[in-house]
Scaffold this motif. Structure first.
Motif, PDB file in Angstrom:
ATOM      1  N   LEU A 155      19.544 -22.194  25.456  1.00  0.00           N
ATOM      2  CA  LEU A 155      20.003 -22.588  24.126  1.00  0.00           C
ATOM      3  C   LEU A 155      21.182 -23.546  24.221  1.00  0.00           C
ATOM      4  CD1 LEU A 155      19.829 -22.334  21.060  1.00  0.00           C
ATOM      5  CD2 LEU A 155      21.263 -20.284  21.240  1.00  0.00           C
ATOM      6  N   ALA A 156      22.123 -23.252  25.105  1.00  0.00           N
ATOM      7  CA  ALA A 156      23.285 -24.124  25.280  1.00  0.00           C
ATOM      8  C   ALA A 156      22.864 -25.518  25.746  1.00  0.00           C
ATOM      9  CB  ALA A 156      24.261 -23.506  26.274  1.00  0.00           C
ATOM     10  N   GLY A 190      21.561 -31.972  21.445  1.00  0.00           N
ATOM     11  CA  GLY A 190      21.422 -32.226  20.021  1.00  0.00           C
ATOM     12  C   GLY A 190      20.166 -31.644  19.399  1.00  0.00           C
ATOM     13  N   ARG A 191      19.528 -30.720  20.108  1.00  0.00           N
ATOM     14  CA  ARG A 191      18.303 -30.100  19.590  1.00  0.00           C
ATOM     15  C   ARG A 191      18.573 -28.648  19.202  1.00  0.00           C
ATOM     16  NH1 ARG A 191      16.338 -33.100  24.165  1.00  0.00           N
ATOM     17  NH2 ARG A 191      16.584 -31.260  25.456  1.00  0.00           N
ATOM     18  N   ILE A 192      17.891 -28.198  18.151  1.00  0.00           N
ATOM     19  CA  ILE A 192      17.936 -26.791  17.758  1.00  0.00           C
ATOM     20  C   ILE A 192      16.522 -26.251  17.938  1.00  0.00           C
ATOM     21  CG2 ILE A 192      18.374 -25.133  15.921  1.00  0.00           C
ATOM     22  CD1 ILE A 192      20.296 -27.208  14.706  1.00  0.00           C
ATOM     23  N   PRO A 193      16.290 -25.491  18.999  1.00  0.00           N
ATOM     24  CA  PRO A 193      14.934 -25.017  19.307  1.00  0.00           C
ATOM     25  C   PRO A 193      14.544 -23.799  18.458  1.00  0.00           C
ATOM     26  CG  PRO A 193      16.460 -24.247  20.958  1.00  0.00           C
ATOM     27  CD  PRO A 193      17.254 -25.103  20.012  1.00  0.00           C
ATOM     28  N   PRO A 237      13.370 -14.835  21.243  1.00  0.00           N
ATOM     29  CA  PRO A 237      13.646 -16.157  20.664  1.00  0.00           C
ATOM     30  C   PRO A 237      15.028 -16.642  21.086  1.00  0.00           C
ATOM     31  CG  PRO A 237      12.781 -14.667  19.002  1.00  0.00           C
ATOM     32  CD  PRO A 237      13.095 -13.833  20.213  1.00  0.00           C
ATOM     33  N   LEU A 238      15.123 -17.921  21.444  1.00  0.00           N
ATOM     34  CA  LEU A 238      16.403 -18.459  21.872  1.00  0.00           C
ATOM     35  C   LEU A 238      17.477 -18.286  20.805  1.00  0.00           C
ATOM     36  CD1 LEU A 238      14.854 -19.549  24.264  1.00  0.00           C
ATOM     37  CD2 LEU A 238      16.004 -21.721  23.963  1.00  0.00           C
ATOM     38  N   LEU A 239      17.100 -18.456  19.550  1.00  0.00           N
ATOM     39  CA  LEU A 239      18.100 -18.349  18.487  1.00  0.00           C
ATOM     40  C   LEU A 239      18.641 -16.930  18.345  1.00  0.00           C
ATOM     41  CD1 LEU A 239      16.704 -20.730  15.754  1.00  0.00           C
ATOM     42  CD2 LEU A 239      18.465 -21.164  17.468  1.00  0.00           C
ATOM     43  N   MET A 240      17.942 -15.943  18.879  1.00  0.00           N
ATOM     44  CA  MET A 240      18.450 -14.570  18.857  1.00  0.00           C
ATOM     45  C   MET A 240      19.517 -14.359  19.925  1.00  0.00           C
ATOM     46  SD  MET A 240      16.914 -12.888  16.447  1.00  0.00           S
ATOM     47  CE  MET A 240      17.072 -11.175  16.874  1.00  0.00           C
ATOM     48  N   ALA A 241      19.643 -15.316  20.826  1.00  0.00           N
ATOM     49  CA  ALA A 241      20.592 -15.182  21.927  1.00  0.00           C
ATOM     50  C   ALA A 241      21.988 -15.676  21.555  1.00  0.00           C
ATOM     51  CB  ALA A 241      20.081 -15.940  23.155  1.00  0.00           C
ATOM     52  N   GLY A 242      22.143 -16.249  20.390  1.00  0.00           N
ATOM     53  CA  GLY A 242      23.465 -16.709  19.973  1.00  0.00           C
ATOM     54  C   GLY A 242      23.419 -18.139  19.489  1.00  0.00           C
ATOM     55  N   GLY A 243      24.575 -18.746  19.382  1.00  0.00           N
ATOM     56  CA  GLY A 243      24.657 -20.136  18.964  1.00  0.00           C
ATOM     57  C   GLY A 243      24.235 -20.334  17.534  1.00  0.00           C
ATOM     58  N   GLU A 244      23.204 -21.139  17.311  1.00  0.00           N
ATOM     59  CA  GLU A 244      22.751 -21.514  15.979  1.00  0.00           C
ATOM     60  C   GLU A 244      22.279 -20.324  15.152  1.00  0.00           C
ATOM     61  OE1 GLU A 244      22.764 -24.383  14.275  1.00  0.00           O
ATOM     62  OE2 GLU A 244      23.922 -25.212  15.913  1.00  0.00           O
ATOM     63  N   ARG A 245      21.893 -19.236  15.782  1.00  0.00           N
ATOM     64  CA  ARG A 245      21.413 -18.064  15.049  1.00  0.00           C
ATOM     65  C   ARG A 245      22.422 -17.642  13.993  1.00  0.00           C
ATOM     66  NH1 ARG A 245      22.295 -12.587  15.185  1.00  0.00           N
ATOM     67  NH2 ARG A 245      23.782 -12.911  16.847  1.00  0.00           N
TER      68      ARG A 245
END
Length: 91
Positions: free
Chosen positions: A41-42, A48-51, A70-78
């Protein structure tokens, strides 16, 4: 120790783990999947992508899919995607 395979899929990502890694059990494999998802995710965010549909799939030695993260469940944009907007104060 059993081998686990960590594949990165979705949103144009297609990394197939052909070597695998040995861990003491599924709990340890889940912890590794979370670390792997955070790293992926990082990297995507740095480009510049949000997967939104990308995920880590973990398979066992027999090729059975144990779970997907899901990558978004790992932090960041989630946090941005699920957080409610702040209330505006009435003036």
């Amino acid at each position: 120790m059993p081998a686990y395979f960590f594949h990165l899929k979705g949103d144009g990502l297609d990394h197939i783990d052909r070597c695998g890694s040995h861990y003491s059990g599924p709990q340890h494999a889940r912890a590794q999947a979370l670390w792997f998802a955070r790293e992926a995710l990082a990297e995507e965010e740095a480009e510049g992508r949000i997967p939104r549909r990308a995920y880590v799939q973990v398979d066992d030695e027999a090729g059975r899919s144990l779970f997907m993260l899901p990558l978004l469940m790992a932090g960041g944009e989630r946090d941005i995607l699920v957080r409610k907007p702040p209330r505006r104060s009435k003036a």
